[in-house]
Design an enzyme around this catalytic site. Structure first.
Site, PDB file in Angstrom:
ATOM      1  N   LYS A 163      -4.512  15.538  -7.907  1.00 54.23           N
ATOM      2  CA  LYS A 163      -3.717  15.440  -9.122  1.00 54.23           C
ATOM      3  C   LYS A 163      -2.997  16.750  -9.442  1.00 54.23           C
ATOM      4  CE  LYS A 163      -4.395  11.130 -10.058  1.00 54.23           C
ATOM      5  NZ  LYS A 163      -3.277  10.161  -9.969  1.00 54.23           N
ATOM      6  N   TYR A 181     -10.281  14.586  -6.075  1.00 49.12           N
ATOM      7  CA  TYR A 181      -9.428  13.985  -7.093  1.00 49.12           C
ATOM      8  C   TYR A 181      -8.654  15.060  -7.854  1.00 49.12           C
ATOM      9  CZ  TYR A 181      -8.075  11.070 -11.083  1.00 49.12           C
ATOM     10  OH  TYR A 181      -7.366  10.407 -12.052  1.00 49.12           O
ATOM     11  N   ASP A 223       0.867  -1.174   0.000  1.00 47.88           N
ATOM     12  CA  ASP A 223       0.000   0.000   0.000  1.00 47.88           C
ATOM     13  C   ASP A 223       0.905   1.225   0.000  1.00 47.88           C
ATOM     14  OD1 ASP A 223      -1.726   2.129   0.664  1.00 47.88           O
ATOM     15  OD2 ASP A 223      -3.057   0.784   1.772  1.00 47.88           O
ATOM     16  N   VAL A 224       0.753   2.102  -0.999  1.00 45.56           N
ATOM     17  CA  VAL A 224       1.653   3.250  -1.119  1.00 45.56           C
ATOM     18  C   VAL A 224       1.463   4.269  -0.003  1.00 45.56           C
ATOM     19  CG1 VAL A 224       1.921   3.002  -3.613  1.00 45.56           C
ATOM     20  CG2 VAL A 224       0.113   4.489  -2.704  1.00 45.56           C
ATOM     21  N   ASN A 241       2.163   5.160 -10.113  1.00 48.33           N
ATOM     22  CA  ASN A 241       0.887   5.143 -10.816  1.00 48.33           C
ATOM     23  C   ASN A 241      -0.310   4.888  -9.902  1.00 48.33           C
ATOM     24  OD1 ASN A 241      -0.879   4.657 -13.317  1.00 48.33           O
ATOM     25  ND2 ASN A 241      -1.032   2.698 -12.253  1.00 48.33           N
TER      26      ASN A 241
END
Length: 249
Positions: free
Chosen positions: A157, A153, A60-61, A87
């Site tokens: 980003k 989101y 899990d990042v 990613n």
């Protein structure tokens, strides 16, 4: 063509969508692969399809300890790490900003922005040791052309794009080039709902100058280039791979 045969590449979020397509493309071009994702079963299925000897690791990042362990295991297997594609990410429920719960906001930033930072930080000692390291982060067309209901989101980003420039500035002296791709709408992964619902598909494609959603190879070739020695004089850039989404609209 084996233009990555001398590179060890780590891909996060590799079990599905764009990440899985990148793994297939990088393997076909000769890279040794470390594949990270939360879904160990999906990783195992993907790995069984790939040539070479990829190393799949459940990770899990958002977990900095797990990331450090995973990178160390990949470096132990292959000797070094040359390129990393950060990613992994999420897109949670769609709600206009005044209806977004704090947990949704925090969970989205935690996975997309903090996860990218933690991945980059875990990767740095390995990338810098090679003096030809490449880090590619994944942004989104939504960072510049948001649709309604996606404020967490979009913010995450946009943060990834700022992080890209900051890391490129910090790490240039160690020979690490840091860039990002900004995918548009593709017929897979997070873009699948737009492809499968005719009304949404029509709305999206009306804003794409090329008139259609992208195919896996359209993004894979760009990421592969940025992860290679060919991109040695590109640093701190965000490359849009979106078919010209939003131009002239």
């Amino acid at each position: 063509m084996k233009d990555l045969e001398d590179r060890v590449v780590v891909i996060t979020g590799a079990s599905r969508g764009i990440g899985a397509e990148l793994a297939r493309d990088f393997a076909e071009h000769g890279a040794e692969l470390g594949l990270l994702a939360r879904d160990q079963d999906a990783l195992a299925r993907l790995t069984s399809e790939l040539p070479g000897r990829p190393l799949p690791l459940a990770c899990d990042v958002r977990d900095e300890v797990a990331l450090d362990v995973a990178f160390r295991k990949i470096a132990e297997r292959f000797g070094e790490i040359h390129s990393v594609v950060a990613n992994a990410g999420v897109a949670l429920e769609s709600r206009r900003a005044h209806n977004v719960e704090l947990k949704t906001w925090l969970d989205t930033l935690d996975a997309n922005l903090t996860g990218s930072f933690l991945t980059a930080r875990a990767a740095f000692p390995h990338l810098s040791a090679t003096r030809r390291g490449r880090l590619v982060l994944t942004s989104s067309v939504m960072a510049k052309h948001p649709r309604p209901g996606l404020s967490p989101y979009v913010a995450s980003k946009a943060g990834v794009e700022g992080l890209t420039r900051a890391l490129a500035t910090d790490w240039a002296r160690e020979g690490v080039c840091v860039n990002a791709v900004s995918p548009g709408f593709f017929r897979m992964g997070l873009g699948a709902p737009f492809e499968s619902q005719e009304r949404l598909k029509s709305q999206v494609e009306s804003r794409i100058t090329l008139g259609h959603c992208g195919e896996p190879e359209d993004i894979a070739g760009v990421v592969r280039f940025l992860a290679s020695d060919a991109a040695r004089y590109i640093n701190g850039q965000v490359v849009a791979v979106d078919g010209g989404y939003g131009l002239g609209v």
